[in-house]
Design a protein around this motif. Structure first.
Motif, PDB file in Angstrom:
ATOM      1  N   MET A 274      -3.731 -11.173  -2.534  1.00  0.00           N
ATOM      2  CA  MET A 274      -5.110 -11.466  -2.137  1.00  0.00           C
ATOM      3  C   MET A 274      -5.582 -12.808  -2.699  1.00  0.00           C
ATOM      4  O   MET A 274      -6.302 -13.543  -2.029  1.00  0.00           O
ATOM      5  N   SER A 275      -5.167 -13.141  -3.917  1.00  0.00           N
ATOM      6  CA  SER A 275      -5.597 -14.418  -4.491  1.00  0.00           C
ATOM      7  C   SER A 275      -4.898 -15.602  -3.818  1.00  0.00           C
ATOM      8  O   SER A 275      -5.398 -16.723  -3.867  1.00  0.00           O
TER       9      SER A 275
ATOM     10  N   VAL B 117       4.568   2.050 -11.758  1.00  0.00           N
ATOM     11  CA  VAL B 117       4.795   1.599 -10.378  1.00  0.00           C
ATOM     12  C   VAL B 117       3.467   1.281  -9.706  1.00  0.00           C
ATOM     13  O   VAL B 117       3.324   0.262  -9.019  1.00  0.00           O
ATOM     14  N   MET B 118       2.473   2.148  -9.917  1.00  0.00           N
ATOM     15  CA  MET B 118       1.160   1.916  -9.303  1.00  0.00           C
ATOM     16  C   MET B 118       0.529   0.623  -9.836  1.00  0.00           C
ATOM     17  O   MET B 118       0.004  -0.177  -9.058  1.00  0.00           O
TER      18      MET B 118
ATOM     19  N   ASP C 208      -0.955  -5.022  -9.046  1.00  0.00           N
ATOM     20  CA  ASP C 208      -0.821  -6.424  -9.456  1.00  0.00           C
ATOM     21  C   ASP C 208      -0.285  -7.273  -8.298  1.00  0.00           C
ATOM     22  O   ASP C 208      -0.736  -8.398  -8.073  1.00  0.00           O
ATOM     23  N   MET C 209       0.683  -6.722  -7.565  1.00  0.00           N
ATOM     24  CA  MET C 209       1.219  -7.445  -6.412  1.00  0.00           C
ATOM     25  C   MET C 209       0.131  -7.649  -5.362  1.00  0.00           C
ATOM     26  O   MET C 209       0.033  -8.728  -4.756  1.00  0.00           O
TER      27      MET C 209
ATOM     28  N   SER D 167       0.826  -1.204   0.000  1.00  0.00           N
ATOM     29  CA  SER D 167       0.000   0.000   0.000  1.00  0.00           C
ATOM     30  C   SER D 167       0.862   1.257   0.000  1.00  0.00           C
ATOM     31  O   SER D 167       0.487   2.269  -0.593  1.00  0.00           O
ATOM     32  N   SER D 168       2.037   1.221   0.630  1.00  0.00           N
ATOM     33  CA  SER D 168       2.909   2.399   0.612  1.00  0.00           C
ATOM     34  C   SER D 168       3.500   2.624  -0.773  1.00  0.00           C
ATOM     35  O   SER D 168       3.718   3.769  -1.176  1.00  0.00           O
ATOM     36  N   VAL D 169       3.726   1.562  -1.529  1.00  0.00           N
ATOM     37  CA  VAL D 169       4.198   1.691  -2.905  1.00  0.00           C
ATOM     38  C   VAL D 169       3.129   2.383  -3.742  1.00  0.00           C
ATOM     39  O   VAL D 169       3.422   3.320  -4.501  1.00  0.00           O
ATOM     40  N   ILE D 170       1.898   1.950  -3.592  1.00  0.00           N
ATOM     41  CA  ILE D 170       0.796   2.542  -4.347  1.00  0.00           C
ATOM     42  C   ILE D 170       0.601   4.002  -3.942  1.00  0.00           C
ATOM     43  O   ILE D 170       0.417   4.871  -4.797  1.00  0.00           O
TER      44      ILE D 170
END
Length: 110
Positions: A97-98, A85-86, A91-92, A3-6
């Motif tokens: 989650m999957s 990057v977002m 995608d990560m 979440s910090s990357v996003i």
């Protein structure tokens, strides 16, 4: 972590949008007498990420359209890099989650 990357990428996109606004203002006022060129600098934001600070350029400089075009190209490239990057961060997140059991997933993934 993801979440910090996003969040960082999003702040970069917002900062580049502000930079582009300054460039647009410069181009629109290129022939305006006594107009002082706006300059946008990127600074670290509290809590992470980046923010744009727009101010008048030193020395009361006028507008050079070639400089504005180069700045606009740089802004476009930086914006696209933040989008990449977002997208990678999202995608990560999707992959994480999957991989989790349904009961362990975030509420919005149910």
């Amino acid at each position: 972590m993801i979440s910090s990357v996003i969040t960082t990428a999003f702040s970069g996109m917002a900062a580049q949008q502000q930079r582009l606004d300054g460039i647009a203002s410069n181009i629109a006022n290129a022939d305006t007498p006594d107009y002082t060129r706006k300059r946008t600098d990127m600074v670290a934001a509290p809590g992470g990420g980046v923010k744009a600070v727009t101010r008048e350029a030193a020395g009361g400089s006028g507008v050079d359209l070639a400089t504005e075009l180069v700045d606009m190209i740089g802004t476009k490239i930086a914006y696209e890099a933040n989008v990449a990057v977002m997208e990678t961060g999202m995608d990560m997140w999707d992959t994480l989650m999957s991989a989790l059991e349904p009961k362990d997933r975030d509420e919005r993934w149910r």
